[in-house]
Motif scaffolding. Sequence first.
Motif, PDB file in Angstrom:
ATOM      1  N   ARG A   9       0.848  -1.193   0.000  1.00 11.61           N
ATOM      2  CA  ARG A   9       0.000   0.000   0.000  1.00 11.61           C
ATOM      3  C   ARG A   9       0.880   1.237   0.000  1.00 11.61           C
ATOM      4  N   LEU A  10       0.660   2.076  -1.008  1.00 11.06           N
ATOM      5  CA  LEU A  10       1.297   3.386  -1.065  1.00 11.06           C
ATOM      6  C   LEU A  10       0.336   4.411  -0.480  1.00 11.06           C
ATOM      7  N   HIS A  11       0.803   5.171   0.505  1.00  8.46           N
ATOM      8  CA  HIS A  11      -0.014   6.231   1.111  1.00  8.46           C
ATOM      9  C   HIS A  11       0.547   7.584   0.701  1.00  8.46           C
ATOM     10  N   LEU A  12      -0.341   8.478   0.298  1.00  3.47           N
ATOM     11  CA  LEU A  12       0.070   9.797  -0.167  1.00  3.47           C
ATOM     12  C   LEU A  12      -0.708  10.867   0.582  1.00  3.47           C
ATOM     13  N   SER A  13      -0.031  11.960   0.879  1.00  3.44           N
ATOM     14  CA  SER A  13      -0.660  13.096   1.551  1.00  3.44           C
ATOM     15  C   SER A  13      -0.403  14.345   0.729  1.00  3.44           C
ATOM     16  N   ALA A  14      -1.465  15.105   0.435  1.00  2.25           N
ATOM     17  CA  ALA A  14      -1.333  16.319  -0.377  1.00  2.25           C
ATOM     18  C   ALA A  14      -2.564  17.187  -0.153  1.00  2.25           C
ATOM     19  N   PRO A  15      -2.457  18.492  -0.404  1.00  2.00           N
ATOM     20  CA  PRO A  15      -3.626  19.365  -0.307  1.00  2.00           C
ATOM     21  C   PRO A  15      -4.668  18.991  -1.356  1.00  2.00           C
ATOM     22  N   LEU A  16      -5.897  19.298  -1.071  1.00  2.00           N
ATOM     23  CA  LEU A  16      -6.990  19.020  -2.001  1.00  2.00           C
ATOM     24  C   LEU A  16      -6.981  20.039  -3.131  1.00  2.00           C
ATOM     25  N   ASP A  17      -6.983  19.548  -4.360  1.00  2.00           N
ATOM     26  CA  ASP A  17      -7.160  20.418  -5.518  1.00  2.00           C
ATOM     27  C   ASP A  17      -8.638  20.797  -5.578  1.00  2.00           C
ATOM     28  N   THR A  18      -8.946  22.065  -5.387  1.00  2.00           N
ATOM     29  CA  THR A  18     -10.346  22.479  -5.246  1.00  2.00           C
ATOM     30  C   THR A  18     -11.122  22.362  -6.551  1.00  2.00           C
ATOM     31  N   VAL A  19     -10.439  22.306  -7.676  1.00  2.00           N
ATOM     32  CA  VAL A  19     -11.127  22.129  -8.960  1.00  2.00           C
ATOM     33  C   VAL A  19     -11.356  20.651  -9.242  1.00  2.00           C
ATOM     34  N   MET A  20     -10.285  19.860  -9.155  1.00  2.00           N
ATOM     35  CA  MET A  20     -10.398  18.442  -9.470  1.00  2.00           C
ATOM     36  C   MET A  20     -11.070  17.653  -8.348  1.00  2.00           C
ATOM     37  N   GLY A  21     -10.965  18.145  -7.116  1.00  2.00           N
ATOM     38  CA  GLY A  21     -11.590  17.447  -6.001  1.00  2.00           C
ATOM     39  C   GLY A  21     -10.792  16.257  -5.511  1.00  2.00           C
ATOM     40  N   TRP A  22      -9.515  16.182  -5.904  1.00  2.00           N
ATOM     41  CA  TRP A  22      -8.674  15.090  -5.423  1.00  2.00           C
ATOM     42  C   TRP A  22      -7.324  15.634  -4.986  1.00  2.00           C
ATOM     43  N   THR A  23      -6.554  14.779  -4.315  1.00  2.00           N
ATOM     44  CA  THR A  23      -5.191  15.145  -3.934  1.00  2.00           C
ATOM     45  C   THR A  23      -4.241  14.777  -5.063  1.00  2.00           C
ATOM     46  N   VAL A  24      -4.259  13.507  -5.452  1.00  2.00           N
ATOM     47  CA  VAL A  24      -3.512  13.002  -6.603  1.00  2.00           C
ATOM     48  C   VAL A  24      -4.432  12.018  -7.315  1.00  2.00           C
ATOM     49  N   GLY A  35       4.373  -7.868   8.297  1.00  2.00           N
ATOM     50  CA  GLY A  35       5.308  -7.154   7.444  1.00  2.00           C
ATOM     51  C   GLY A  35       5.870  -5.938   8.142  1.00  2.00           C
ATOM     52  N   ALA A  36       5.974  -4.827   7.404  1.00  2.00           N
ATOM     53  CA  ALA A  36       6.585  -3.619   7.942  1.00  2.00           C
ATOM     54  C   ALA A  36       5.947  -2.392   7.319  1.00  2.00           C
ATOM     55  N   VAL A  37       5.995  -1.289   8.071  1.00  2.00           N
ATOM     56  CA  VAL A  37       5.484   0.001   7.622  1.00  2.00           C
ATOM     57  C   VAL A  37       6.641   0.986   7.671  1.00  2.00           C
ATOM     58  N   ALA A  38       6.940   1.604   6.544  1.00  2.00           N
ATOM     59  CA  ALA A  38       7.967   2.642   6.462  1.00  2.00           C
ATOM     60  C   ALA A  38       7.266   3.985   6.397  1.00  2.00           C
ATOM     61  N   VAL A  39       7.607   4.888   7.321  1.00  2.00           N
ATOM     62  CA  VAL A  39       6.891   6.154   7.466  1.00  2.00           C
ATOM     63  C   VAL A  39       7.855   7.315   7.301  1.00  2.00           C
ATOM     64  N   ALA A  40       7.484   8.270   6.438  1.00  2.00           N
ATOM     65  CA  ALA A  40       8.282   9.479   6.246  1.00  2.00           C
ATOM     66  C   ALA A  40       7.512  10.722   6.647  1.00  2.00           C
ATOM     67  N   GLY A  41       6.275  10.568   7.102  1.00  2.00           N
ATOM     68  CA  GLY A  41       5.452  11.701   7.506  1.00  2.00           C
ATOM     69  C   GLY A  41       4.534  11.285   8.627  1.00  2.00           C
ATOM     70  N   GLN A  42       3.282  11.731   8.560  1.00  2.00           N
ATOM     71  CA  GLN A  42       2.318  11.317   9.574  1.00  2.00           C
ATOM     72  C   GLN A  42       1.895   9.871   9.317  1.00  2.00           C
ATOM     73  N   ASP A  43       1.578   9.187  10.402  1.00  2.00           N
ATOM     74  CA  ASP A  43       1.292   7.763  10.310  1.00  2.00           C
ATOM     75  C   ASP A  43      -0.046   7.518   9.638  1.00  2.00           C
ATOM     76  N   GLY A  44      -1.104   8.194  10.079  1.00  2.00           N
ATOM     77  CA  GLY A  44      -2.430   7.966   9.520  1.00  2.00           C
ATOM     78  C   GLY A  44      -3.049   6.694  10.044  1.00  2.00           C
ATOM     79  N   PRO A  45      -4.288   6.419   9.644  1.00  2.00           N
ATOM     80  CA  PRO A  45      -4.979   5.226  10.177  1.00  2.00           C
ATOM     81  C   PRO A  45      -4.464   3.953   9.551  1.00  2.00           C
ATOM     82  N   MET A  46      -4.517   2.877  10.334  1.00  2.00           N
ATOM     83  CA  MET A  46      -4.238   1.552   9.793  1.00  2.00           C
ATOM     84  C   MET A  46      -5.534   1.003   9.207  1.00  2.00           C
ATOM     85  N   LEU A  47      -5.459   0.414   8.033  1.00  2.00           N
ATOM     86  CA  LEU A  47      -6.627  -0.156   7.387  1.00  2.00           C
ATOM     87  C   LEU A  47      -6.780  -1.601   7.823  1.00  2.00           C
ATOM     88  N   PRO A  48      -8.009  -2.139   7.775  1.00  2.00           N
ATOM     89  CA  PRO A  48      -8.208  -3.541   8.138  1.00  2.00           C
ATOM     90  C   PRO A  48      -7.396  -4.468   7.243  1.00  2.00           C
TER      91      PRO A  48
END
Length: 364
Positions: free
Chosen positions: A273-288, A350-363
Amino acid sequence: MSLSTLHTASSGFEAARQVGVLPDAHRARRLHGHSFMARVRADLPANWGPYPGAEVKTLTEQLQACTAQLDYRLLNDVLPLPTDENLARWLRDQLQVPGLEQIGIQSTADQGVDLDRHDQAHVWRRYRFESAHKLPNVPMGHKCGRLHGHGFEVILHANQDAGGRDLSIDYDHLDAIWAPFHYQLHHKFLNAIEGLENPTSEVLAGWLWQRLKGVLPELSWVTVYETGSCGANFNGTDYRIWKELTLDSALFLREAPADDPLSHIHGHTYTLRLHLSAPLDTVMGWTVDFGDVKDRFNPIFKALDHHPLHELPGLADCDAASLAHWILKEARKTLPQVDRVDLYETRGCGAVAVAGQDGPMLPI
């Protein structure tokens, strides 16, 4: 860039219980059973385990030894009130693992409690609805601009200081809060609902947050699965998305002793799982755009999938933590928004590699 690592393990067990702390009419007061899944996350110290790279194997074996004491048991014979919270505490006390950050009990595929070392209970419950939508602002020819549908899933995450209590937030309370939203969203055209004119996963997560937080003050995250392999999280401030892939790869561990099976060439079907964090694009309505994530990561995916991992340039060893950090480093070259990589060799291990905020763990 500050990097951290969490090792993870999981172990299932079959058990029956009665939860007498619940109201008289509550179904869980009756004798019933579950296919439980216990899972742990640990910030392990250096040189923990018999050799570098053995962390996942050792952590899993220790957790399995603990859950074996619960397997095919009446849990009330082990502890008086076997709520998910108390089961997590019991396992936490049994495990002799340094750096234990969180231990969770997933009592069904759709509900669970993760308890941290400060007795903060993270309760979650999953819901589903079937709806249609289209994204009106995407470029011409983008597939999401066409009317289509999804079997959406939503997870409500609620954090509460359990304070040693047997029960934090009852799952039935979350069900009652969710019920009107299911009626509003199920078998509907989302674009026709006020506030969802551009119903991306991120917009939907934010829309739900705004309407749920007032009736569920403990709400900590809203997770929206658009498909089984991608979705978005929102915590009232930050948007996060994830993209999940599977890898079929061969490997061996260089540090494993010659008589250890992991020193021999073997293989895994990894869940990544790749996790990404970014501001919301107000036109597109998505981060990426999920499609962009897939396209930009594809060269790395092709280098991993159906290949011997021990031949990757720059990879010190093929243990889950080393590989997760290698993927994180390589992914950030073309996807700088990636700040976390979850890599599981087997279910939940397995393992989780974190370079920013952790965020929620998914089931799992």
